[in-house]
Design a protein around this motif. Structure first.
Motif, short mmCIF file in Angstrom:
data_model
loop_
_atom_site.label_atom_id
_atom_site.label_comp_id
_atom_site.label_asym_id
_atom_site.label_seq_id
_atom_site.Cartn_x
_atom_site.Cartn_y
_atom_site.Cartn_z
N GLU A 61 6.13 -3.86 -0.07
CA GLU A 61 6.67 -4.51 -1.27
C GLU A 61 7.00 -5.97 -0.99
N GLY A 62 7.53 -6.25 0.21
CA GLY A 62 7.84 -7.63 0.55
C GLY A 62 6.59 -8.49 0.69
N LEU A 63 5.55 -7.92 1.30
CA LEU A 63 4.29 -8.65 1.43
C LEU A 63 3.66 -8.93 0.07
N ALA A 64 3.76 -7.96 -0.85
CA ALA A 64 3.20 -8.15 -2.19
C ALA A 64 3.93 -9.25 -2.94
N MET A 65 5.25 -9.37 -2.71
CA MET A 65 6.04 -10.39 -3.42
C MET A 65 5.67 -11.80 -2.99
N ILE A 66 5.33 -11.99 -1.72
CA ILE A 66 5.04 -13.35 -1.24
C ILE A 66 3.55 -13.69 -1.28
N SER A 67 2.69 -12.72 -1.63
CA SER A 67 1.26 -13.00 -1.70
C SER A 67 0.93 -13.72 -3.00
N GLU A 68 -0.18 -14.41 -3.03
CA GLU A 68 -0.57 -15.20 -4.20
C GLU A 68 -0.99 -14.33 -5.37
N ASP A 69 -1.69 -13.23 -5.10
CA ASP A 69 -2.18 -12.38 -6.18
C ASP A 69 -1.24 -11.22 -6.49
N GLY A 70 -0.11 -11.14 -5.80
CA GLY A 70 0.85 -10.08 -6.06
C GLY A 70 0.49 -8.74 -5.47
N ARG A 71 -0.47 -8.73 -4.56
CA ARG A 71 -0.87 -7.49 -3.91
C ARG A 71 -0.73 -7.62 -2.40
N SER A 72 -0.43 -6.51 -1.76
CA SER A 72 -0.27 -6.53 -0.31
C SER A 72 -1.63 -6.70 0.37
N PRO A 73 -1.70 -7.52 1.44
CA PRO A 73 -2.98 -7.69 2.13
C PRO A 73 -3.41 -6.48 2.94
N ILE A 74 -2.50 -5.50 3.13
CA ILE A 74 -2.78 -4.31 3.92
C ILE A 74 -2.64 -3.09 3.01
N SER A 75 -3.65 -2.26 2.98
CA SER A 75 -3.60 -1.07 2.13
C SER A 75 -2.82 0.04 2.81
N LEU A 76 -2.39 1.00 2.00
CA LEU A 76 -1.65 2.15 2.53
C LEU A 76 -2.52 2.97 3.47
N LYS A 77 -3.80 3.08 3.16
CA LYS A 77 -4.70 3.86 4.00
C LYS A 77 -4.86 3.22 5.37
N GLN A 78 -4.90 1.89 5.41
CA GLN A 78 -4.98 1.20 6.70
C GLN A 78 -3.71 1.43 7.52
N MET A 79 -2.56 1.34 6.84
CA MET A 79 -1.29 1.56 7.54
C MET A 79 -1.19 3.00 8.04
N ALA A 80 -1.67 3.94 7.25
CA ALA A 80 -1.63 5.35 7.66
C ALA A 80 -2.51 5.57 8.88
N TYR A 81 -3.68 4.96 8.88
CA TYR A 81 -4.59 5.13 10.03
C TYR A 81 -3.99 4.54 11.30
N VAL A 82 -3.46 3.32 11.19
CA VAL A 82 -2.89 2.65 12.37
C VAL A 82 -1.66 3.40 12.87
N SER A 83 -0.83 3.87 11.95
CA SER A 83 0.37 4.62 12.33
C SER A 83 -0.01 5.92 13.05
N GLY A 84 -0.95 6.66 12.48
CA GLY A 84 -1.37 7.91 13.10
C GLY A 84 -2.02 7.69 14.45
N LEU A 85 -2.83 6.64 14.56
CA LEU A 85 -3.49 6.35 15.83
C LEU A 85 -2.48 5.97 16.91
N SER A 86 -1.47 5.19 16.54
CA SER A 86 -0.46 4.80 17.53
C SER A 86 0.37 6.00 17.96
N PHE A 87 0.70 6.89 17.01
CA PHE A 87 1.38 8.14 17.36
C PHE A 87 0.54 8.94 18.35
N GLY A 88 -0.77 9.02 18.06
CA GLY A 88 -1.66 9.80 18.91
C GLY A 88 -1.81 9.21 20.29
N LEU A 89 -1.95 7.88 20.38
CA LEU A 89 -2.16 7.24 21.68
C LEU A 89 -0.93 7.40 22.58
#
Length: 227
Positions: A61-89
């Motif tokens: 939400e914070g990233l979306a507020m400061i972005s020019e188009d009002g959308r976050s540059p990182i999608s939820l699916k990307q965050m989910a993948y990175v989070s799961g991969l880091s948990f796994g590693l």
């Protein structure tokens, strides 16, 4: 990875305290406490996965507020993948680091009648856990976003079952085979959850074949000119 480490620390403290408050001469009780500690560890890992999801939602939400188009540059699916991969590693590192230290010797695996396949099965088990955490992360985040509580229950249940199956070792056939079946099922579920489809797979394969044919054609045309 830090969130997973904190969950492991809390689970270790709970298990450590419960062991010292119990009868340490009772082998059956100590084994029960070990199973209890594994279950607590799984529940704390999933609890901290949920806490990390809430933290990322706030950051999104914070990233979306400061972005020019009002959308976050990182999608939820990307965050989910990175989070799961880091948990796994980080889970894989902690699962295999002591085993790798023991593999340096002294001694020979199986010399006292134990299984000689200890190291290779441990490697396959660690690989499955890395994949599973990645798949669980994708499914878990999507379930939290869409409020599909039954999906959350299945993720936690499959995590508990996977952890429980490891207590069947050294009967490796009874633990590895079901764990890899769970891994394949969770991988397929995570693939479709992330937006994958059989049509996309076929498109990817067809693009690969077209690219290979272009490379072969370019090589065939280039050779006469070089000669």
């Amino acid at each position: 990875a830090f969130f997973w480490l904190v969950s492991l620390l809390l689970a270790s403290l709970i298990w450590f305290i419960s062991v010292h408050l119990s009868d340490q001469e009772n082998a059956r009780l100590q084994f029960s406490l070990l199973v209890f500690g594994a279950a607590v560890s799984v529940l704390l890992q999933e609890l901290f996965r949920f806490a990390y999801f809430k933290l990322l939602k706030k950051a999104d939400e914070g990233l979306a507020m400061i972005s020019e188009d009002g959308r976050s540059p990182i999608s939820l699916k990307q965050m989910a993948y990175v989070s799961g991969l880091s948990f796994g590693l980080i889970s894989g590192v902690f699962s295999v680091i002591n085993i790798l230290a023991d593999s340096m010797g002294p001694g020979i695996v199986g010399i006292h009648g134990d299984s000689p396949y200890y190291f290779i099965t441990s490697a396959f088990l660690t690989m499955a856990l890395v994949f599973l955490h990645t798949f669980w992360g994708v499914i878990f985040f999507d379930a939290c976003e869409k409020r599909r509580y039954w999906c959350l229950g299945l993720v936690v249940a499959s995590h508990l079952v996977t952890s429980g199956l490891t207590f069947l070792n050294p009967w490796y056939e009874a633990s590895l085979v079901p764990i890899y079946i769970i891994t394949i099922c969770m991988g397929a579920w995570a693939f479709f959850t992330a937006g994958g489809s059989f049509r996309n797979v076929l498109k990817c394969l067809s693009c690969k074949r077209q690219e290979d044919s272009r490379v072969m054609m370019y090589s065939a045309l280039r050779v006469p000119f070089e000669d």
